[in-house]
Write a protein that holds these residues in place. Structure first.
Motif, PDB file in Angstrom:
ATOM      1  N   GLY A  95      37.658 -41.829  57.892  1.00 45.53           N
ATOM      2  CA  GLY A  95      37.144 -40.524  58.277  1.00 45.53           C
ATOM      3  C   GLY A  95      38.253 -39.501  58.323  1.00 45.53           C
ATOM      4  O   GLY A  95      39.434 -39.825  58.177  1.00 45.53           O
ATOM      5  N   VAL A  96      37.877 -38.281  58.563  1.00 46.42           N
ATOM      6  CA  VAL A  96      38.904 -37.244  58.617  1.00 46.42           C
ATOM      7  C   VAL A  96      39.067 -36.698  60.028  1.00 46.42           C
ATOM      8  O   VAL A  96      39.708 -35.695  60.239  1.00 46.42           O
ATOM      9  N   SER A  97      38.462 -37.369  60.986  1.00 47.62           N
ATOM     10  CA  SER A  97      38.540 -36.850  62.345  1.00 47.62           C
ATOM     11  C   SER A  97      39.917 -37.091  62.949  1.00 47.62           C
ATOM     12  O   SER A  97      40.406 -36.310  63.743  1.00 47.62           O
ATOM     13  N   ASP A 126      34.626 -35.657  48.603  1.00 45.96           N
ATOM     14  CA  ASP A 126      33.387 -36.142  49.194  1.00 45.96           C
ATOM     15  C   ASP A 126      33.182 -35.554  50.588  1.00 45.96           C
ATOM     16  O   ASP A 126      32.067 -35.250  50.994  1.00 45.96           O
ATOM     17  N   GLN A 127      34.281 -35.409  51.338  1.00 50.00           N
ATOM     18  CA  GLN A 127      34.189 -34.849  52.686  1.00 50.00           C
ATOM     19  C   GLN A 127      33.829 -33.363  52.653  1.00 50.00           C
ATOM     20  O   GLN A 127      33.161 -32.861  53.542  1.00 50.00           O
ATOM     21  N   LEU A 128      34.323 -32.693  51.634  1.00 51.38           N
ATOM     22  CA  LEU A 128      34.262 -31.227  51.675  1.00 51.38           C
ATOM     23  C   LEU A 128      33.191 -30.601  50.813  1.00 51.38           C
ATOM     24  O   LEU A 128      32.817 -29.447  51.031  1.00 51.38           O
ATOM     25  N   ARG A 131      30.055 -28.748  52.250  1.00 51.98           N
ATOM     26  CA  ARG A 131      30.418 -27.561  53.020  1.00 51.98           C
ATOM     27  C   ARG A 131      30.823 -26.433  52.080  1.00 51.98           C
ATOM     28  O   ARG A 131      30.451 -25.273  52.263  1.00 51.98           O
ATOM     29  N   GLN A 189      37.934 -38.967  47.963  1.00 61.78           N
ATOM     30  CA  GLN A 189      37.493 -39.013  49.360  1.00 61.78           C
ATOM     31  C   GLN A 189      37.447 -37.614  49.970  1.00 61.78           C
ATOM     32  O   GLN A 189      36.518 -37.247  50.673  1.00 61.78           O
ATOM     33  N   LEU A 190      38.483 -36.869  49.649  1.00 57.54           N
ATOM     34  CA  LEU A 190      38.573 -35.521  50.196  1.00 57.54           C
ATOM     35  C   LEU A 190      37.430 -34.650  49.669  1.00 57.54           C
ATOM     36  O   LEU A 190      36.784 -33.917  50.427  1.00 57.54           O
ATOM     37  N   VAL A 198      43.988 -37.573  58.488  1.00 58.44           N
ATOM     38  CA  VAL A 198      43.778 -36.374  57.674  1.00 58.44           C
ATOM     39  C   VAL A 198      45.059 -36.008  56.943  1.00 58.44           C
ATOM     40  O   VAL A 198      45.059 -35.738  55.740  1.00 58.44           O
TER      41      VAL A 198
END
Lengths: 502, 192
Positions: free
Chosen positions: B2-4, B29-31, B34, B26-27, B9
């Protein structure tokens, strides 16, 4: 719940929005009021939804009805699609060698054996991301777009749809009996034969829907998202997003927004649809061969049986022999018959023709042979002096003498800026004062042949001259191109006002 | 991963900046969702927003070396907002008009099948946003979606704070009128 309470609620929320501090008591009152007032609650809900939309792009786009059924499967592909495409592309881009390229998830498989085929593709017409070609099969869910070109597709051998410039439409089968064309932007003209029992044909936009039975009609999607329908023949059922619906019988036109407004079909509307209406009649479904036309230089207007079909390069499905005319300003027109002896055979025959256009010498508009009242103007005057003289004559209302000076400028100083400007002025003068649209069109075309900074004015003048001549089909096509190239400005606003009453 | 977690991070950003395709994936995918939302809400049509989303993700990945920790979302949001505003401005300069009805099924394909309709609103969220002129829409989105302060919006959009307030208030009034008008229409239809 009083109006004063709502007013206070608005004032307080506006204050909070611009960063002003609210007391705890005010905040409590706001929450209490919104919970008991439907209107204020809806407004509060908007902002809550907006905050929720961060990370939920589906809330900000129209859900795709084309792909509604397989969306779950598509979404499961999404991380792979984005992840792989971006990771791979970015790895290259970071090395400075590449940029991201768009790719497209595979279309959903067809739901029934109804097929669609490209019948005409000219200019920048595209099927998906690739250039469109007549004879190509249009897969379910695929987008046909025109850019600066034109395109037609035939569906199920019983209805044909032609797209105007700057338009895009998606062919889809909602189920085995519902054939749908989603008009995403621009305008289309449809010609529909009577359908088998139970089969339904729809044109849909984000905000409205048209169902046709044995009909010829056009659909225009305006910039404000509203749909305008012109029904030339037959019957239609139209439905707005607000679920208001009505039946139409030709000849009528309707504007569909939150409500539906119906009016008689005006002659101007018929004229504006003429280009696409003629085209949709030419691209008949039977006995086809694929004709591919190219010209050197490209961009020549193509007329098949005197119907404008767009510009070269162009491919069109042909049925039988056809008369072909190629025309490009500044070049000798070409007029030939295209025979199609193998039409109707399987597989569909292909005909390829390449033409080389011969350039004409740039010639000035006709110089009047009448005695000139401005003979006293010395032959050795400079172009700027001639232009100033012409402008002075114009200011005094001596339009005929002024027109002769403009023509003299053109003939004596053909390469000068003054001569070029004079063609715009001459066109305006002929159009507005002399009421001679033929001469006006000639002047505007003369300017456009050489080109220059006033091309916008020349093209706008040409459209008005074409309209004055009653050549509405050409005027419509020119208008569409003009609005694509110059979407803002006074002329664009005037064209839209005249075309759509906006 | 995760990026929490702050260290995670930073580590992920470092690996992605070094060109590790897995970390970049991965990054992204996280962003990406948004970023899509920000591009869509600022630009207003799906066709341009798709292009812009890709440009934003490129910008983010190229700028990773300058990421010094903290909230990855806050850091990437600012890049996304700046890029989207610049993209919208370039489109406007090139004369391409905002078309609220533009729609791409590719984008719809690429998002989860979540219910896009808000039952408490007479119309869809994007329809209300599409009614607003670009400058007002940007101010409204930055304030109410991104939760930026007036001063931050002023800096991002290169106008004075008073101009931001003016745009914001006009946008709110325009939306208020639209929502209330739609509610009245709905209720009168319900009575009929």
């Amino acid at each position: 719940m009083s109006a004063a309470d709502c007013k206070r609620w608005m004032e307080l929320t506006d204050q909070a929005a611009v960063g002003e501090h609210l007391t705890e008591r005010d905040q409590a009152w706001l929450a209490q009021h919104a919970s008991s007032c439907g209107q204020c609650s809806a407004e509060r809900q908007f902002y809550t939804s907006l905050r929720d939309a961060l990370g939920r792009p589906a809330m900000l786009v129209v859900p795709s009805r084309v792909t509604a059924a397989p969306i779950g499967r598509a979404s499961s592909r999404r991380p792979l699609y984005w992840g792989l495409a971006l990771a791979a592309s970015v790895a290259l881009a970071l090395g400075g060698r590449s940029v991201l390229r768009k790719s497209r998830p595979a279309s959903a498989p067809p739901l029934a054996a109804v097929t669609a085929q490209v019948l005409l593709a000219s200019g920048e017409a595209r099927l998906g991301l690739a250039p469109a070609q007549a004879g190509q099969k249009v897969p379910h869910g695929e987008r046909l777009s025109t850019g600066s070109g034109l395109a037609c597709m035939g569906i199920a051998n019983s209805f044909d749809v032609c797209l105007a410039g700057a338009s895009a439409a998606v062919f889809a089968l909602d189920d085995a009996r519902q054939i749908v064309v989603y008009l995403e932007r621009g305008a289309l003209m449809a010609r529909l034969d009577h359908q088998p029992a139970g089969r339904k044909f729809f044109v849909r936009t984000a905000g409205a829907e048209v169902q046709a039975v044995g009909t010829r009609f056009s659909v225009h999607l305006a910039d404000d998202g509203n749909m305008r329908v012109r029904l030339h023949e037959g019957r239609l059922a139209v439905r707005a997003a607000s679920h208001i619906s009505t039946d139409l019988a030709a000849p009528v036109q309707a504007s569909i927004a939150r409500d539906i407004r119906v009016a008689p079909l005006s002659p101007a509307a018929i004229g504006e649809d003429k280009l696409l209406a003629d085209m949709v009649e030419v691209v008949r479904p039977e006995n086809r061969a694929s004709l591919t036309l190219t010209s050197t230089p490209a961009g020549a207007d193509v007329f098949l049986d005197n119907v404008a079909m767009g510009k070269t390069p162009l491919s069109v499905s042909l049925h039988g022999a056809a008369h072909l005319r190629l025309s490009l300003p500044g070049y000798e027109p070409i007029s030939v018959w295209i025979a199609c002896e193998a039409c109707g055979q399987s597989p569909q025959p292909s005909i390829e023709r390449a033409f080389t256009l011969t350039a004409l010498p740039v010639s000035p508009p006709d110089v009047s042979e009448k005695p000139s009242p401005i003979r006293h103007v010395a032959a050795h005057v400079s172009p700027d002096q001639l232009l100033a003289k012409a402008q002075a004559l114009r200011a005094r209302g001596q339009y005929q003498a002024c027109a002769q000076l403009y023509r003299r400028l053109w003939s004596e100083f053909p390469g000068s800026e003054e001569a070029k400007v004079s063609m715009i002025s001459l066109g305006e003068l002929e159009l507005v004062h002399a009421k001679s649209p033929v001469a006006a069109l000639e002047a505007f075309n003369a300017y456009l042949r050489v080109g220059g900074a006033l091309e916008r004015e020349a093209r706008f003048g040409k459209i008005r001259a074409l309209r004055a001549l009653g050549r509405h089909g050409e005027a419509y096509a020119e208008s569409a191109r003009f609005l694509r190239d110059y979407p803002t400005g006074m002329q664009a606003a005037a064209l839209r006002r005249e075309s759509y009453g906006k | 991963m995760g990026v929490s977690d702050r260290n995670d991070v930073l580590a992920l950003a470092g690996q992605a900046a070094a060109g590790d395709p897995r970390a970049q994936g991965q990054l992204v995918d996280q962003l990406h969702r948004r970023v899509q939302s920000i591009a869509l809400s600022i630009i207003g049509n799906a066709l341009d927003a798709e292009d812009c989303s890709q440009v934003i993700l490129m910008e983010i990945l190229k700028s990773l070396a300058s990421f010094r920790g903290g909230s990855l979302f806050a850091w990437s949001d600012r890049i996304a907002v700046r890029t989207a505003i610049r993209h919208a401005r370039q489109k406007r300069i090139r004369g391409l008009r905002f078309q609220s009805t533009d729609n791409l099924d590719e984008l719809s394909l690429a998002i989860d099948a979540i219910d896009p309709f808000d039952r408490d609103l007479p119309r869809e969220l994007r329809e209300y946003l599409a009614q607003l002129p670009e400058a007002r829409r940007v101010a409204l989105v930055l304030r109410h979606m991104m939760d930026y302060s007036i001063e931050e919006i002023a800096e991002l959009t290169a106008v004075s704070p008073n101009t931001v307030k003016d745009r914001l208030l006009h946008a709110r009034q325009q939306l208020r009128r639209a929502i209330r008008r739609d509610q009245k229409l709905d209720s009168s239809r319900g009575r009929a």
